[in-house]
Write an enzyme that holds these catalytic residues in place. Structure first.
Site, short mmCIF file in Angstrom:
data_model
loop_
_atom_site.label_atom_id
_atom_site.label_comp_id
_atom_site.label_asym_id
_atom_site.label_seq_id
_atom_site.Cartn_x
_atom_site.Cartn_y
_atom_site.Cartn_z
N HIS A 218 -4.39 1.82 -7.17
CA HIS A 218 -3.45 0.71 -6.99
C HIS A 218 -2.71 0.75 -5.65
O HIS A 218 -1.98 -0.20 -5.34
CB HIS A 218 -2.46 0.65 -8.16
CG HIS A 218 -2.11 -0.76 -8.56
ND1 HIS A 218 -1.55 -1.08 -9.77
CD2 HIS A 218 -2.23 -1.93 -7.89
CE1 HIS A 218 -1.35 -2.39 -9.84
NE2 HIS A 218 -1.75 -2.93 -8.71
N ASP B 136 1.30 -3.55 -15.52
CA ASP B 136 1.17 -2.12 -15.25
C ASP B 136 2.08 -1.35 -16.20
O ASP B 136 3.11 -1.88 -16.62
CB ASP B 136 1.63 -1.87 -13.80
CG ASP B 136 1.06 -0.60 -13.17
OD1 ASP B 136 0.94 0.41 -13.89
OD2 ASP B 136 0.77 -0.62 -11.96
N HIS C 139 3.47 1.17 -15.00
CA HIS C 139 4.36 1.75 -13.98
C HIS C 139 4.82 0.67 -13.01
O HIS C 139 4.12 -0.32 -12.80
CB HIS C 139 3.60 2.82 -13.19
CG HIS C 139 2.84 3.79 -14.05
ND1 HIS C 139 1.53 3.57 -14.44
CD2 HIS C 139 3.21 4.97 -14.61
CE1 HIS C 139 1.13 4.57 -15.21
NE2 HIS C 139 2.12 5.43 -15.32
N ASP D 271 5.33 1.25 -9.71
CA ASP D 271 4.70 1.48 -8.40
C ASP D 271 5.61 1.10 -7.25
O ASP D 271 5.17 0.55 -6.23
CB ASP D 271 3.38 0.70 -8.30
CG ASP D 271 2.32 1.19 -9.28
OD1 ASP D 271 2.55 2.21 -9.94
OD2 ASP D 271 1.26 0.54 -9.39
N HIS E 58 -0.44 5.57 -4.68
CA HIS E 58 -0.67 4.51 -5.68
C HIS E 58 0.58 4.26 -6.52
O HIS E 58 0.63 3.26 -7.24
CB HIS E 58 -1.90 4.83 -6.57
CG HIS E 58 -1.68 5.84 -7.65
ND1 HIS E 58 -2.47 5.88 -8.79
CD2 HIS E 58 -0.80 6.86 -7.77
CE1 HIS E 58 -2.06 6.88 -9.56
NE2 HIS E 58 -1.07 7.49 -8.97
N ASP F 202 -3.22 -3.55 -13.26
CA ASP F 202 -3.62 -2.16 -13.44
C ASP F 202 -4.10 -2.02 -14.88
O ASP F 202 -3.35 -2.36 -15.81
CB ASP F 202 -2.41 -1.25 -13.19
CG ASP F 202 -2.77 0.23 -13.19
OD1 ASP F 202 -3.63 0.65 -13.99
OD2 ASP F 202 -2.15 0.98 -12.41
N ASP G 210 -4.15 0.34 -16.73
CA ASP G 210 -3.29 1.17 -17.58
C ASP G 210 -2.11 0.39 -18.15
O ASP G 210 -1.34 0.91 -18.96
CB ASP G 210 -2.86 2.47 -16.89
CG ASP G 210 -1.76 2.31 -15.84
OD1 ASP G 210 -0.97 1.35 -15.91
OD2 ASP G 210 -1.68 3.17 -14.94
N GLU H 254 -7.68 0.63 -10.97
CA GLU H 254 -7.57 1.91 -11.68
C GLU H 254 -8.58 2.09 -12.82
O GLU H 254 -8.33 2.85 -13.76
CB GLU H 254 -6.13 2.14 -12.18
CG GLU H 254 -5.07 2.18 -11.06
CD GLU H 254 -4.99 3.50 -10.29
OE1 GLU H 254 -5.75 4.45 -10.61
OE2 GLU H 254 -4.15 3.58 -9.36
#
Length: 324
Positions: free
Chosen positions: A101, A124, A126, A128, A141, A232, A234, A277
């Site tokens: 990412h 996401d 996260h 980031d 990332h 992402d 995830d 990812e």
């Protein structure tokens, strides 16, 4: 589907240096091999595959402070920004297949060169948005949003490889969906800048329908503008996308993921997409790999109008006969 949305430009970004786990550079190959392009074409898209981004492997890429592989990440993103800008100038929706990412820096920068008024939906686990100062790992990332954010310009040191980057979005131009693993430093940044975000708690409380209604109203309420979706895998629950580098339990369901993309498609404003990812080497079984890849393909197709209820207009349906 609007004529514009039908034109798609695919860019493979087989890059892994923004994080420590090998294998994520195989993402584009697996997504293409899963028939992504053929499936988009079957959906009525005019697809041009721009091939793979040239990856810069900078020699002697020693850390800057604790930032790892700065020159490789910075220069690869510079190349990606140019490629995305070319795709956008041709009037296509840019689709970047990651890779990690950190590539969000180049993808969004290139998009903003052609459409400076864009807005971003970042799906996401996260945020980031660590800066080189707040990041404990030094993995880039976890930092792309910080490099893109105008309000954080003064917090970003002169990282080698990044002199080309000009921050191109403001705090009010981005919405996060699916958050559930945010570092303390990132939490402070998000809170201080007043960035709109929907953690999984909010998704649970409001429901994904309300989340998308509020997101689109917030970003598009004053003015219709191009949407960049940075997705992402995830962000989804690891049940659906186990083959990824930083899985966090309790994520978005498959249905919620597709609802997000369906609603974005319906706006007719999707202009850039990152699918990030996918790491085939982290699947414990071939089934985990194919599940992750197939989910990423489904999310992408949904961005271009593949609807779960089928794709027939009401005009295709025979009208029931009236009986007296």
């Amino acid at each position: 589907m609007s004529g514009k949305a039908k034109s798609v430009g695919i860019i493979g970004a087989p890059f892994s240096k923004g994080q420590p786990r090998g294998g994520v550079e195989e993402g584009p190959l697996y997504l293409r091999n899963a028939g992504l392009i053929e499936k988009l074409e079957a959906q009525g898209c005019d697809v041009k595959d721009y091939g793979n981004l040239a990856i810069v492997d900078a020699p002697n890429d020693s850390p800057f402070q604790n930032v790892k592989n700065p020159r490789s990440v910075g220069q690869t993103n510079q190349g990606l920004a140019s490629m995305v800008a070319d795709v956008k100038k041709s009037g296509r929706v840019s689709v970047v297949l990651g890779g990690d990412h950190s590539l969000g820096i180049g993808s969004i920068s290139g998009h903003a060169r052609v459409h400076p008024d864009l807005c971003v939906i970042w799906v996401d686990a996260h945020t980031d948005i660590n800066t080189p100062e707040t990041s404990t790992s030094g993995n880039l990332h976890g930092q792309p949003v910080a490099f893109l954010m105008k309000e954080l310009k003064s917090k970003i040191p002169d990282v080698p490889g990044f002199s080309w980057v000009t921050p191109c979005i403001s705090a009010k131009d981005i919405v996060y969906i699916g958050l559930r693993d945010v570092d303390p430093g990132e939490h402070c940044i998000v809170k201080n800048l007043g960035i709109k975000c929907y953690s999984m708690s909010e998704v649970d409380k409001l429901g994904i329908g309300k989340v998308m209604e509020e997101t689109l109203s917030y970003l598009l309420g004053r003015k219709k503008r191009p949407i960049h979706l940075s997705f992402d895998v995830d962000g989804l629950d690891p049940f659906h996308t186990p083959a990824t580098g930083t899985p966090v339990p309790g994520g978005l369901s498959y249905r919620e993921g597709l609802y997000i993309t369906e609603e974005i498609y319906k706006t007719g404003l999707l202009s850039g997409l990152d699918i990030m990812e996918v790491n085939p080497s982290l699947g414990k079984t071939p089934e985990e790999v194919s599940k992750t890849v197939n989910t990423a393909v489904a999310v992408t197709l949904s961005c271009f109008g593949v609807a779960r209820e089928g794709n027939h207009s009401s005009a295709d349906c025979p009208h029931p006969q009236k009986t007296n």
